[in-house]
Design an enzyme around this catalytic site. Structure first.
Site, PDB file in Angstrom:
ATOM      1  N   ALA A 189       9.156  12.822   1.004  1.00 57.58           N
ATOM      2  CA  ALA A 189       7.726  12.776   0.746  1.00 57.58           C
ATOM      3  C   ALA A 189       7.413  13.674  -0.437  1.00 57.58           C
ATOM      4  O   ALA A 189       7.943  14.774  -0.547  1.00 57.58           O
ATOM      5  CB  ALA A 189       6.973  13.257   1.987  1.00 57.58           C
ATOM      6  N   ARG A 190       6.532  13.209  -1.319  1.00 63.71           N
ATOM      7  CA  ARG A 190       6.101  14.012  -2.486  1.00 63.71           C
ATOM      8  C   ARG A 190       7.285  14.565  -3.279  1.00 63.71           C
ATOM      9  O   ARG A 190       7.273  15.709  -3.721  1.00 63.71           O
ATOM     10  CB  ARG A 190       5.245  15.192  -2.046  1.00 63.71           C
ATOM     11  CG  ARG A 190       3.947  14.806  -1.439  1.00 63.71           C
ATOM     12  CD  ARG A 190       2.983  14.314  -2.476  1.00 63.71           C
ATOM     13  NE  ARG A 190       2.024  13.406  -1.827  1.00 63.71           N
ATOM     14  CZ  ARG A 190       1.373  12.469  -2.447  1.00 63.71           C
ATOM     15  NH1 ARG A 190       1.561  12.264  -3.728  1.00 63.71           N
ATOM     16  NH2 ARG A 190       0.544  11.685  -1.815  1.00 63.71           N
ATOM     17  N   SER A 191       8.318  13.752  -3.411  1.00 68.23           N
ATOM     18  CA  SER A 191       9.502  14.202  -4.141  1.00 68.23           C
ATOM     19  C   SER A 191       9.432  13.806  -5.604  1.00 68.23           C
ATOM     20  O   SER A 191      10.289  14.194  -6.398  1.00 68.23           O
ATOM     21  CB  SER A 191      10.746  13.572  -3.515  1.00 68.23           C
ATOM     22  OG  SER A 191      10.675  12.160  -3.622  1.00 68.23           O
ATOM     23  N   ALA A 194       3.196  -3.766  -4.735  1.00 69.33           N
ATOM     24  CA  ALA A 194       2.648  -2.713  -3.860  1.00 69.33           C
ATOM     25  C   ALA A 194       2.738  -3.159  -2.413  1.00 69.33           C
ATOM     26  O   ALA A 194       2.273  -4.235  -2.064  1.00 69.33           O
ATOM     27  CB  ALA A 194       1.201  -2.430  -4.237  1.00 69.33           C
ATOM     28  N   ALA A 227       1.703  -1.062   0.148  1.00 71.88           N
ATOM     29  CA  ALA A 227       0.793  -0.241   0.950  1.00 71.88           C
ATOM     30  C   ALA A 227      -0.363  -1.057   1.497  1.00 71.88           C
ATOM     31  O   ALA A 227      -0.895  -1.942   0.827  1.00 71.88           O
ATOM     32  CB  ALA A 227       0.248   0.902   0.103  1.00 71.88           C
ATOM     33  N   HIS A 249      -1.652   6.880  -6.620  1.00 72.50           N
ATOM     34  CA  HIS A 249      -0.561   6.172  -7.288  1.00 72.50           C
ATOM     35  C   HIS A 249      -1.104   5.221  -8.358  1.00 72.50           C
ATOM     36  O   HIS A 249      -0.564   5.129  -9.444  1.00 72.50           O
ATOM     37  CB  HIS A 249       0.277   5.396  -6.263  1.00 72.50           C
ATOM     38  CG  HIS A 249       1.289   6.246  -5.560  1.00 72.50           C
ATOM     39  ND1 HIS A 249       2.639   6.059  -5.710  1.00 72.50           N
ATOM     40  CD2 HIS A 249       1.156   7.310  -4.733  1.00 72.50           C
ATOM     41  CE1 HIS A 249       3.288   6.950  -4.980  1.00 72.50           C
ATOM     42  NE2 HIS A 249       2.410   7.721  -4.370  1.00 72.50           N
TER      43      HIS A 249
END
Lengths: 170, 170, 170
Positions: C8-10, C31, C33, C47
């Site tokens: 995550a958040r990398s 996408a 999501a 994003h």
């Protein structure tokens, strides 16, 4: 001695089996799993189905150091996996974790033949809310550090692919 | 400046201390831990026991940027660890996280002497059910990315072994 | 085909976008999501804000294999991310996960143009207490292994920095 670390479903068991299977058999498989529910039974069956002869299996849900010490001299040994053994020892109120860990480390250091140990890397998440999970994470991390010190080779498996942390890259 | 990332009990603190201890002392240890329960007190003691002179310790549970900025010029500085500082700031309702993060980044960018920052990599697990844990994970990830951009060296420690993500491998 | 894994958040999405943006446009963004709450809406917006023309966006919360197969020939395609698609398929009681996974793998293997797939590595934490989370972790791990087998390149992103697991280091 090789320590193979990896996440859940990372392909670490398959990779470790490949290391042993590249050596002349017969090979010894030291299984630490205890089937205490259906999910576990399924995982064990999934792993067992992948292994054919010349694998011999020894069950060692505890007393892992002893199981490794008793392997026939020179026989390639695969231990899968340390985190299940650690779980079994931690859940057994009569067990002596420091003593068992010392016995394991001594057996690994003394192993004459090829020895591959598989373990889950579990320390890369958020601090668990459960105190036992936190302690487990700490014990696993300490054990990995100590084993990595005596291992000739340490590998982290991600998506079935090995990253060499210690030892010859090739 | 070096950023040392690692999981729980990965040996990241020990590795980071080794980087500083290879330089001429005295060394400054910036401790971010706050002992709010027995488990934490034990961890702090465990870490402290490993450090002997010539370590000087400064406590900086918050205002970390300021603590780094006030280090004597050229003094090697170890910050252990960023995730505890982030926890402290996030749990303090009066704290200004964006402002504190900017101050930290500015101090790191301006550091004249050797600076080693230790932090937990916490993003490799399942999405936490707890909203605060999710936010923490996001903030930690963003902070690591920003620090990695300005760091000369970024290292991921697994089982006590360093993987170099940025900078000279040797 | 490149598989980009990360926590995550990398910075994995940003890294993956950079790979595609280095190629001549227009580029196709697939996408996966679905905005089912405010937190998700915010992440999607975050994003989206980073992408300018010449990005075209296709929404594929499911039927991902089909979306990849229908991309114009030779068009660079970015899929972000597989774990959200897997979540969507697993939460849809009518969905056929094995069938959808086969379709995805077939489309990836058949892709004529550059294809970059982003996914969360989620297996490095403690075993989740939630059964669905455990199953998700298993399915994600298996999918990553299978995709890694057919990928030309596999990258693990940590703190915005790529570690090459498979393929040319440069």
């Amino acid at each position: 001695m090789t320590l193979v670390l990896g996440g859940a479903r990372s392909g670490k068991s398959r990779y470790a089996e490949g290391l042993i299977a590249a050596l002349p058999g017969p090979w010894l498989y030291v299984a630490t799993a205890q089937a205490w529910d259906d999910e576990m039974r399924e995982r064990i069956a999934h792993h067992r189905d992948r292994r054919a002869a010349p694998w011999e299996t020894v069950e060692a849900p505890r007393a892992l150091g002893e199981a490794i010490r008793q392997a026939p001299a020179g026989r390639p040994v695969l231990v899968d996996c340390l985190t299940l053994w650690l779980t079994n020892v931690m859940l057994d109120e009569m067990a002596d974790l420091p003593g068992e860990a010392e016995a394991l480390l001594a057996s690994c250091a003394a192993a004459a033949g090829p020895l591959v140990l598989v373990s889950n890397e579990v320390g890369f998440g958020i601090v668990p809310e459960n105190a036992l999970a936190r302690r487990f994470r700490d014990e696993a991390g300490r054990l990995h550090q100590r084993l990595a010190t005596i291992a000739d080779r340490v590998v982290l498996v991600v998506a079935g692919l090995p990253m060499i942390l210690k030892g010859d890259p090739a």
